[in-house]
Design a protein around this motif. Sequence first.
Motif, mmCIF file in Angstrom:
data_model
loop_
_atom_site.group_PDB
_atom_site.id
_atom_site.type_symbol
_atom_site.label_atom_id
_atom_site.label_comp_id
_atom_site.label_asym_id
_atom_site.label_seq_id
_atom_site.Cartn_x
_atom_site.Cartn_y
_atom_site.Cartn_z
ATOM 1 N N UNK A 97 0.660 5.442 6.919
ATOM 2 C CA UNK A 97 0.088 5.288 8.264
ATOM 3 C C UNK A 97 -1.426 5.387 8.168
ATOM 4 N N UNK A 98 -1.975 4.711 7.172
ATOM 5 C CA UNK A 98 -3.391 4.860 6.842
ATOM 6 C C UNK A 98 -4.314 4.021 7.713
ATOM 7 N N UNK A 99 -3.753 3.207 8.609
ATOM 8 C CA UNK A 99 -4.591 2.398 9.475
ATOM 9 C C UNK A 99 -5.280 1.287 8.713
ATOM 10 N N UNK A 100 -6.380 0.807 9.290
ATOM 11 C CA UNK A 100 -7.171 -0.261 8.666
ATOM 12 C C UNK A 100 -8.640 0.107 8.792
ATOM 13 N N UNK A 340 7.563 3.136 3.249
ATOM 14 C CA UNK A 340 7.431 2.386 4.498
ATOM 15 C C UNK A 340 5.958 2.293 4.904
ATOM 16 N N UNK A 341 5.680 1.366 5.815
ATOM 17 C CA UNK A 341 4.348 1.272 6.416
ATOM 18 C C UNK A 341 4.516 1.190 7.921
ATOM 19 N N UNK A 342 3.522 1.724 8.644
ATOM 20 C CA UNK A 342 3.596 1.774 10.098
ATOM 21 C C UNK A 342 2.208 1.535 10.674
ATOM 22 N N UNK A 343 2.147 1.054 11.903
ATOM 23 C CA UNK A 343 0.865 0.836 12.560
ATOM 24 C C UNK A 343 0.082 -0.294 11.927
ATOM 25 N N UNK A 344 -1.233 -0.146 11.907
ATOM 26 C CA UNK A 344 -2.076 -1.208 11.350
ATOM 27 C C UNK A 344 -1.823 -1.409 9.869
ATOM 28 N N UNK A 345 -1.410 -0.378 9.165
ATOM 29 C CA UNK A 345 -1.085 -0.534 7.740
ATOM 30 C C UNK A 345 0.119 -1.446 7.553
ATOM 31 N N UNK A 346 0.958 -1.568 8.580
ATOM 32 C CA UNK A 346 2.129 -2.435 8.524
ATOM 33 C C UNK A 346 1.839 -3.829 9.054
#
Length: 431
Positions: A97-100, A340-346
């Motif tokens: 969930x590291x964002x961008x 998994x990836x979530x949010x902007x990282x996804x």
Amino acid sequence: MRHIAIIGSGPAGYYTAEGCQKTFGDTARIDILDRLPVPYGLIRSGVAPDHQSIKNVARRYETVALSDTVRFVGNVTVGTDISISELLDRYDAVVLATGAPADKSLGVAGDDLPGVIGSAAFVGWYNGHPDFADLAPPLGGGDAVVIGAGNVALDVARILAKAEDEFAGSDIAAHALGRLRDTHTSTITLLARRGPQQIAMTPKELGELAHLSRALPVVDPADLPPPESDAALEPGLRKSVSHLRAFAERRDDKPIRIAFDFFARPLRIEGDGQVERVIVARTAIDDAGEVRDTGETYAVPASLVVSCIGYRTPPIAGVPYDEKRGRFANVDGRIAPGLYAVGWARRGPTGTIGTNRPDGFAIAELIAADIPPNSGKRGRADLDVLLAERGVAVVTFRDWQKIEAAEIARARSGAPREKFATIDAMLAVLR
């Protein structure tokens, strides 16, 4: 019991933790890791400092963080202090969930000249992010160019244009406020390669420009399409365009101009050892809706250029990466077994803060479908042993609350806090 590690403590991370709480109840232990000693990611260092109401969502995250099943593990850098493979060895599921947080490259000649800055860096600077506290943008010249047609571009223009008293109640970093106080900017040009009806600026943010004490938003009436064409726009965009039409009719005079330059694509940036001008191509939109150059070019003076054209997720060793989209390679949030990836990282840098909530809950459901309970992994118990062996000084959420209290105590009059702008200063509170 399932052990879940979430990398990143911004909105996507906390909404994923909340989703896991709802899905698993007391049968999961959730650790939220962050490389900074402070949580909240975009809320702390991305949301404009004069938009305090948006930052209030952090109180919801605090409720999650203080529950028995969730733990904040700050001051831990994944990829340096611990690898993804080591986390997967210890946790049933690892969620990125590291964002961008990295700027997309402008990709034109001269974009590496001193004075050309990405919005992630510039926004981080005025928000007190430790990575950018020493940025020192050149504010002594008269002309700033902001490239982009979204809310981040508006934030940058507004911050550059505000008078000091208009920052009352904000948590803008003291080092930025001191520099902005002495700025000599007289023209802020917003370059947008499309037209007024294709902007991604929302009505609230555009409307704020009309109330600045020393800055006048300026729109060339010739750039506006016929008024009757606005009827086909969705309501929010129609309201935004109505603000632009109002700006085009204003005739008052103020010391700073915020000039909207539509149908303008930066070709290159020029200057002798420092940015001095942006060479711009005039564009048009063809019948297929594509942007094309008309052949006309012109120069826009610039002592500062801030590029607000989007963000990328930085790669992490051992994680498949989609270079074209600037995010982790995934299928509906799944990267690899247990990862998994979530949010902007996804999905890339799209959507609002609230968009991350259903995204996070969906990842929790994937984990429930993919990962059986009682795998024998020990999660945080094994993580703590490894980090202790490596001498990593973990910051807990209770530690963060001490840092937060110190920031509140050192705030200037009327401000909610004065952020510590270095990691050393944050950690010094805990010594």
